[in-house]
Enzyme design. Structure first.
Site: not given
Length: 284
Positions: A88, A145, A251
């Site tokens: 995200d 992921h 980050s």
């Protein structure tokens, strides 16, 4: 010039000390104090706790526990695409790698070789390839992921600076992502090698992978590398959409793909918000 002026204080801040302190505080169990800190963070950044596997703020014993929270199953379906977004966040930049250079922001490029820790042979595999840089803001889900299936071949921890990685800093600090501390993960895939890089920043207490655990700290001055046999019986094999790592405070992720007929999602544009699992690119 205005962007460079706006980031000038970051050159003066004791970033390493601030980051070490933040990591220490975020890992402490402080009961109601921790709960109140999390509550205020959720309110300030409008974190959607309804998506979290544990929506009750009081269930998190430490801030790191909250920050690396898992999502409920099914809230991030995987698109039917060759490459999916691994996080995200928001799109910083994406495009082609030309003459060992990656576009950072207007007026700024940086070296692929420097990004991967000085390994020119590795960088050469991505000449005329593609890159994507994705920024995770404080409110985002902070697990990373896999964009596609991969077999781990190498991991490198590259010490560096700890500048902020927000859009303003990206426009004001030359070579930002090749200067900050980072963890370089090299995978083999059915389409060839690809690299997924976790870039540290101010207040990022540590970065971790599912196969190694916490990579940093320690924060030394030497590059550290771990080699893995992608063809071994005990190889680290991760499927598209599986978790591969996480940030303990947020980050940026940078991905490198080799030359080939790769076409990014036509809806993508710098600054656009993205979600884990959405279509990133397809091979023609």
């Amino acid at each position: 010039m205005s962007h460079r002026f706006s980031v000038l204080p970051q050159y003066l801040l004791p970033k390493q000390a601030l980051t070490a302190f933040a990591g220490f505080v975020a890992s402490r169990e402080r009961g109601w104090i921790t709960t109140e800190i999390i509550r205020r963070f959720v309110a300030k950044y409008q974190v959607n706790m309804e998506e979290a596997a544990r929506s009750d703020i009081a269930s998190y014993l430490t801030f790191n526990d909250f920050f690396t929270r898992a999502l409920k199953p099914g809230v991030r379906p995987l698109a039917d695409a060759d490459l999916i977004s691994p996080v995200d966040g928001a799109i910083s930049q994406f495009g082609r790698i030309e003459h060992d250079q990656i576009f950072q922001a207007k007026g700024h490029h940086y070296s692929t070789t420097a990004l991967v820790g000085g390994d020119a042979a590795l960088a050469a595999q991505f000449q005329n390839g593609s890159f994507a840089t994705l920024y995770l803001s404080p409110k985002d889900y902070h697990r990373i992921h896999m964009p596609c299936d991969g077999r781990l071949a190498r991991m490198v921890h590259v010490p560096g600076e700890l500048f902020s990685v927000n859009p303003v800093t990206a426009r004001g600090v030359p070579g930002l992502f090749a200067r900050n501390e980072r963890v370089v993960c090299v995978f083999d895939s059915p389409r060839g090698p690809f690299v997924l890089i976790l870039v540290g920043a101010t207040i990022v207490g540590s970065m971790a992978t599912v196969w190694h655990g916490v990579v940093n700290p320690p924060r030394g001055k030497q590059v550290r590398a771990w080699d893995y046999d992608p063809n071994a019986e005990a190889a680290v094999v991760l499927r598209r959409g599986e978790e591969m790592g996480r940030f303990l405070l947020g980050s940026t992720v940078v991905m490198l793909f080799p030359a080939g007929p790769l076409h990014f999602n036509p809806d993508w544009a710098p600054g656009r918000l993205i979600r884990l699992g959405e279509a990133m690119a397809n091979y023609a």
